[in-house]
Design a protein around this motif. Sequence first.
Motif, PDB file in Angstrom:
ATOM      1  N   MET A  22      -6.403   9.098  -5.728  1.00 11.88           N
ATOM      2  CA  MET A  22      -7.500   8.153  -5.659  1.00 11.88           C
ATOM      3  C   MET A  22      -7.038   6.949  -4.853  1.00 11.88           C
ATOM      4  O   MET A  22      -5.906   6.490  -4.997  1.00 11.88           O
ATOM      5  N   GLN A  23      -7.917   6.484  -4.015  1.00 15.19           N
ATOM      6  CA  GLN A  23      -7.631   5.292  -3.210  1.00 15.19           C
ATOM      7  C   GLN A  23      -8.426   4.128  -3.787  1.00 15.19           C
ATOM      8  O   GLN A  23      -9.647   4.222  -3.949  1.00 15.19           O
ATOM      9  N   ILE A  24      -7.731   3.029  -4.106  1.00 18.10           N
ATOM     10  CA  ILE A  24      -8.371   1.838  -4.642  1.00 18.10           C
ATOM     11  C   ILE A  24      -8.293   0.747  -3.572  1.00 18.10           C
ATOM     12  O   ILE A  24      -7.217   0.488  -3.032  1.00 18.10           O
ATOM     13  N   LEU A  25      -9.427   0.124  -3.275  1.00 20.04           N
ATOM     14  CA  LEU A  25      -9.502  -0.957  -2.294  1.00 20.04           C
ATOM     15  C   LEU A  25      -9.930  -2.241  -3.005  1.00 20.04           C
ATOM     16  O   LEU A  25     -10.812  -2.218  -3.868  1.00 20.04           O
ATOM     17  N   TYR A  26      -9.303  -3.355  -2.614  1.00 20.82           N
ATOM     18  CA  TYR A  26      -9.623  -4.660  -3.189  1.00 20.82           C
ATOM     19  C   TYR A  26     -10.052  -5.606  -2.075  1.00 20.82           C
ATOM     20  O   TYR A  26      -9.423  -5.629  -1.014  1.00 20.82           O
ATOM     21  N   PHE A  27     -11.083  -6.407  -2.338  1.00 15.69           N
ATOM     22  CA  PHE A  27     -11.601  -7.332  -1.335  1.00 15.69           C
ATOM     23  C   PHE A  27     -11.730  -8.751  -1.889  1.00 15.69           C
ATOM     24  O   PHE A  27     -11.911  -8.952  -3.091  1.00 15.69           O
ATOM     25  N   ALA A  28     -11.668  -9.725  -0.984  1.00 20.49           N
ATOM     26  CA  ALA A  28     -11.879 -11.156  -1.273  1.00 20.49           C
ATOM     27  C   ALA A  28     -10.938 -11.639  -2.374  1.00 20.49           C
ATOM     28  O   ALA A  28      -9.756 -11.326  -2.347  1.00 20.49           O
ATOM     29  N   TRP A  29     -11.448 -12.398  -3.350  1.00 23.07           N
ATOM     30  CA  TRP A  29     -10.563 -12.964  -4.365  1.00 23.07           C
ATOM     31  C   TRP A  29      -9.970 -11.907  -5.274  1.00 23.07           C
ATOM     32  O   TRP A  29      -8.913 -12.126  -5.879  1.00 23.07           O
ATOM     33  N   VAL A  30     -10.583 -10.741  -5.379  1.00 23.72           N
ATOM     34  CA  VAL A  30      -9.984  -9.657  -6.163  1.00 23.72           C
ATOM     35  C   VAL A  30      -8.655  -9.256  -5.511  1.00 23.72           C
ATOM     36  O   VAL A  30      -7.632  -9.109  -6.179  1.00 23.72           O
ATOM     37  N   ARG A  31      -8.666  -9.132  -4.199  1.00 20.00           N
ATOM     38  CA  ARG A  31      -7.462  -8.805  -3.435  1.00 20.00           C
ATOM     39  C   ARG A  31      -6.388  -9.880  -3.624  1.00 20.00           C
ATOM     40  O   ARG A  31      -5.211  -9.571  -3.803  1.00 20.00           O
ATOM     41  N   GLN A  32      -6.801 -11.124  -3.575  1.00 24.39           N
ATOM     42  CA  GLN A  32      -5.837 -12.223  -3.726  1.00 24.39           C
ATOM     43  C   GLN A  32      -5.164 -12.191  -5.091  1.00 24.39           C
ATOM     44  O   GLN A  32      -3.957 -12.383  -5.200  1.00 24.39           O
ATOM     45  N   LYS A  33      -5.922 -11.942  -6.147  1.00 24.21           N
ATOM     46  CA  LYS A  33      -5.349 -11.934  -7.492  1.00 24.21           C
ATOM     47  C   LYS A  33      -4.468 -10.709  -7.731  1.00 24.21           C
ATOM     48  O   LYS A  33      -3.402 -10.821  -8.336  1.00 24.21           O
ATOM     49  N   VAL A  34      -4.908  -9.557  -7.253  1.00 24.64           N
ATOM     50  CA  VAL A  34      -4.114  -8.337  -7.418  1.00 24.64           C
ATOM     51  C   VAL A  34      -2.847  -8.416  -6.570  1.00 24.64           C
ATOM     52  O   VAL A  34      -1.786  -7.938  -6.965  1.00 24.64           O
ATOM     53  N   GLY A  35      -2.967  -9.010  -5.378  1.00 24.80           N
ATOM     54  CA  GLY A  35      -1.833  -9.102  -4.475  1.00 24.80           C
ATOM     55  C   GLY A  35      -1.695  -7.912  -3.555  1.00 24.80           C
ATOM     56  O   GLY A  35      -0.688  -7.764  -2.867  1.00 24.80           O
TER      57      GLY A  35
END
Length: 83
Positions: free
Chosen positions: A1-14
């Motif tokens: 499974m490929q998980i993609l994060y965008f905007a502030w979600v990406r920033q918090k996850v790193g």
Amino acid sequence: MQILYFAWVRQKVGLGQEALDLPADVADVAGLIRFLSARSPGHAAAFAQAKQIRAAVNQEFCAPDHPVRNGDEVAFFPPVTGG
């Protein structure tokens, strides 16, 4: 499974994205969010307000009860507003 994060979600996850094998006990987007929340403090911070996050499975917006399976692409991002 490929998980993609965008905007502030990406920033918090790193991370912008990650690949993982879906655990057998995860059947839907809500379960995936619970699983991801336990992966790191950054994931926990990103998903602390899960109702503020939108999800798309295979590039289609979906609800938390939408099923997920290995091979899917799941994207998480803040609500989108138009103008």
